[in-house]
Design a protein around this motif. Structure first.
Motif: not given
Length: 356
Positions: A134-153
């Motif tokens: 039932t678990n999901l394992h994620i690895s890797g790097t996302t594309a650059p995105s704006p505003g992530l430093i202010d996100a709560t999730g």
């Protein structure tokens, strides 16, 4: 295709432009530009929440991509730091889930959470997602995105090894998540990547219908270039105004044929970009994935190149003053250059068109 904005959409754009003019994001940014990456002002976040803009694409609001596009263009024109498209797309996706995560849609729309949509790069290495029980394992790097430093999730979308598409809610403080702030040309927004190597419990992820990620990729590509259009249109207006004021040889430079041609070319490129992007917006609201992808890539390829050209011509017409730190031209040009490259570069979208 016959297309025109409705009176309501014109009013929506005018209202948002008035608010952004009154609360000038560039003026606010200049006060903190030496202190680090751009942050999302609390007043701006409160505005988009109270105006219902984050929930615009939800069933309750009934908004369309054309509606959201007029707003993204205005935020690009004002050089706003709010990742409006990413927040609105995440809220709409959360609402569609047949999973307890759907409750986050209301929290996002109400400003109780700040959850943007985050994807892997379309022209880079995809995220690795593996389902174990039932678990999901994620690895890797996302594309650059704006505003992530202010996100709560973060609402992360990825394709599992067996081809199943999934979305997962990832808190920023979770073990195995690193928010890597990037130094970019763009000084009006913060940009970051997410580095993953984490296991997501069952209550934080779910499967989604096939084609969801492709649609999200197209939407983000479209909104990146729509943002550039807003900045380019502002540069056009500033350049025409400057040409009518700047004098040389006892006459305004707007009277010189070469300058007239420059301004006319800027107007042509801006209007043609807008036409191609509106066609893509209509396709995003449609149900044909092939038509949507082709329309988005046509618009992104043309507008990405055209808006960058507009910025270059604006700098040429402004001359020396355009190179100064005090002039806003360089801030808008930097923003356009970053928009040109991300969520599919001009060359990537051209290649996709050729391959279809």
């Amino acid at each position: 295709m016959d297309f025109a904005l409705s009176a309501e959409q014109d009013d929506l754009a005018a209202s948002e432009r008035a608010w952004l003019t009154k609360h000038d994001p560039i003026a606010q940014r200049r006060r903190s530009i030496d202190d680090g990456p751009a942050r999302i002002p609390e007043s701006a976040l409160k505005h988009v929440v109270e105006s219902g803009l984050i929930g615009l694409l939800t069933s309750d609001m009934g908004g369309t991509h054309v509606d959201l596009a007029v707003l993204v263009e205005e935020h690009g024109r004002a050089a706003s730091s709010i990742p409006l498209a990413e927040l609105a797309l995440a809220t709409a996706q959360l609402e569609k889930l047949d999973h307890p995560l759907s409750a986050l849609a209301e929290a996002n729309a109400a400003g109780e959470e700040v959850i943007p949509l985050v994807l892997a790069s379309v022209d880079g290495i995809p995220l690795s997602a593996e389902v174990n029980s039932t678990n999901l394992h994620i690895s890797g790097t996302t594309a650059p995105s704006p505003g992530l430093i202010d996100a709560t999730g973060f609402l992360v979308a990825a394709t599992a090894a067996n081809g199943t598409e999934i979305v997962a809610f990832v808190p920023p403080a979770a073990d195995g998540v690193d928010v890597r702030t990037l130094d970019t040309l763009d000084l009006t927004r913060s940009w970051a990547r997410l580095d993953f190597d984490l296991t997501v419990p069952a209550d934080r992820w779910t499967t989604v219908p096939s084609g969801t990620i492709a649609r999200a990729d197209d939407a983000l590509a479209f909104y990146r270039k729509m943002d550039a259009l807003g900045a380019a249109d502002r540069l056009l207006q500033q350049t025409v105004e400057y040409a009518g004021q700047r004098t040389q040889f006892d006459r305004t430079i707007a009277g010189f044929q070469a300058v007239k041609h420059h301004c006319a070319n800027m107007a042509l490129l801006t209007d043609a970009s807008r036409a191609s992007l509106w066609a893509a917006a209509v396709a995003l609201d449609g149900t044909d994935p092939a038509l949507r992808s082709a329309a988005v890539s046509r618009a992104a390829a043309y507008a990405g190149d055209a808006t960058s050209t507009v910025a270059s011509i604006a700098l040429q017409v402004h001359g020396g003053i355009g190179f100064t730190w005090e002039h806003d031209l360089h801030l808008l040009t930097r923003r356009i250059k970053v928009d040109e490259l991300l969520n599919g570069s001009v060359s990537w979208h051209r290649r996709r068109l050729v391959s279809t």
